[in-house]
Design an enzyme around this catalytic site. Sequence first.
Site, PDB file in Angstrom:
ATOM      1  N   ASP A 213     -18.670  -9.039 -58.691  1.00 51.32           N
ATOM      2  CA  ASP A 213     -19.569  -8.144 -57.965  1.00 51.32           C
ATOM      3  C   ASP A 213     -18.694  -7.454 -56.926  1.00 51.32           C
ATOM      4  OD1 ASP A 213     -21.498  -6.793 -56.530  1.00 51.32           O
ATOM      5  OD2 ASP A 213     -22.962  -8.412 -56.677  1.00 51.32           O
ATOM      6  N   ILE A 215     -19.189  -5.229 -54.593  1.00 48.31           N
ATOM      7  CA  ILE A 215     -19.769  -5.393 -53.258  1.00 48.31           C
ATOM      8  C   ILE A 215     -21.118  -6.061 -53.443  1.00 48.31           C
ATOM      9  CG2 ILE A 215     -20.712  -4.315 -51.197  1.00 48.31           C
ATOM     10  CD1 ILE A 215     -18.748  -2.153 -51.363  1.00 48.31           C
ATOM     11  N   ASP A 216     -21.168  -7.342 -53.135  1.00 44.31           N
ATOM     12  CA  ASP A 216     -22.429  -8.064 -53.176  1.00 44.31           C
ATOM     13  C   ASP A 216     -23.082  -7.911 -51.801  1.00 44.31           C
ATOM     14  OD1 ASP A 216     -24.317  -9.883 -54.426  1.00 44.31           O
ATOM     15  OD2 ASP A 216     -23.636 -11.342 -52.950  1.00 44.31           O
ATOM     16  N   SER A 336     -25.978 -11.097 -49.035  1.00 43.03           N
ATOM     17  CA  SER A 336     -24.862 -11.356 -49.950  1.00 43.03           C
ATOM     18  C   SER A 336     -24.535 -12.827 -50.137  1.00 43.03           C
ATOM     19  CB  SER A 336     -23.602 -10.616 -49.483  1.00 43.03           C
ATOM     20  OG  SER A 336     -22.902 -11.338 -48.493  1.00 43.03           O
TER      21      SER A 336
END
Length: 431
Positions: A213, A215-216, A336
């Site tokens: 991912d 940018i989670d 996140s």
Amino acid sequence: MALGAGLSRLVAVAPPVNPSATSSKYFSPFLIPPSGAGRLLRHLSSRSLFFWCPLPRLAASTSGDRGRVSLAAMSSSSSFSSYEEELAAAKKAASLAAHLCQKVQKSILQSDVQSKADSSPVTVADYGSQALVSLVLRMELPSKSFSLVAEEDSGDLRKDGAQETLKRITKLVNETLTTDGTYNLSLSEVDVLDAIDSGKSEGGPYGRHWVLDPIDGTKGFVRGDQYAIALAMLDEGKVVLGVLACPNLPLTPISSTYEHSSKSEFGCLFSASIGFGTKMESLDGSTTTKVHISTIEDPADASFFESFEAAHSMHDLSSCIAEKLGVKAPPVRIDSQAKYGALARGDGAIYLRFPHKGYREKIWDHAAGFIVVSEAGGVVTDASGNDLNFSKGRYLDLDTGIICTNKKLMPLLLKAVQDSLKEKLASPSTL
């Protein structure tokens, strides 16, 4: 390609006929004689016919004729059971992606934000992070088969009107690689698009697959709050290593009274590989420590993490569970997989995630966090107590939600979860 001192021979590995194949049986290694002195340049075009690696790394797997390398050296089973080389590559890739994301977050503009079908924001950093991680993994592990299951694809960037966005992404990726000083290369826009699209693998139960991912927690990223670059690796369907780069997470513990402050030291890198525990270091590498999940046994003394956004998890259900457990502290709500990192180092004792009906979890949303918590001594299951199964492709199908805590608290937590779910089914209006 320049070759140099210290390398007595090289191994060339022909790529598989089927590009999606990940098992080593599709590779054909053969000996290449030395051709001079110098150092092996690590950068190769993604279109190259060969992947190169120094033979000394594979020396332990040679037998009989020293001119032949055992295929077992590249198998996905046990030759590198500690995954040291892969973990080092993952840490480097995630750290570089974090630096790129930090730069973008500082100058983020509304024009950077695009829109996906699910309405979650996608930023320039999403694409740049994915391209960068893909490139670094392939350059750091040139002899390994490469399969990446990742969130983004380049479809929107190939449309009319996206040229300026693509130029900015390409510039950011090149600047980040140049700043690192390890790589001497300049990528074209086509190179960046291809790197982004390398994440189209479907994963599955066989071979090795990276899971990313880029940018989670994109909403947290846009707000200037918590986000993570989450990278893990599957081997035969099992998560065997994971890295969480959390640029905005303080190095000191957080709690329900946590507030983002410029006075705190920020930037954590969590890393774990199966059987070797979990470590936390600063993003600049100046400090490293082994971490362990909270050992709290009385739920009254526990605190729990949940999603910042109510749209991402049912806060009302979490509140009911906390009440049944007798939890007194208010929840810690952050975006996140940074929650997994904070849980792994003992900032809280419980993590609850209950997506709204109809939402299917993706494996990249939990793979890295799963092993970071597991190797720190925690337990991660679905709401029925089942182990999470990352081997079924891009989706993580499970019962109702995800719960994490230590081994002592898990039986109590599981009972509270199941009792709360039964009440919700019996009387939905009460939650």
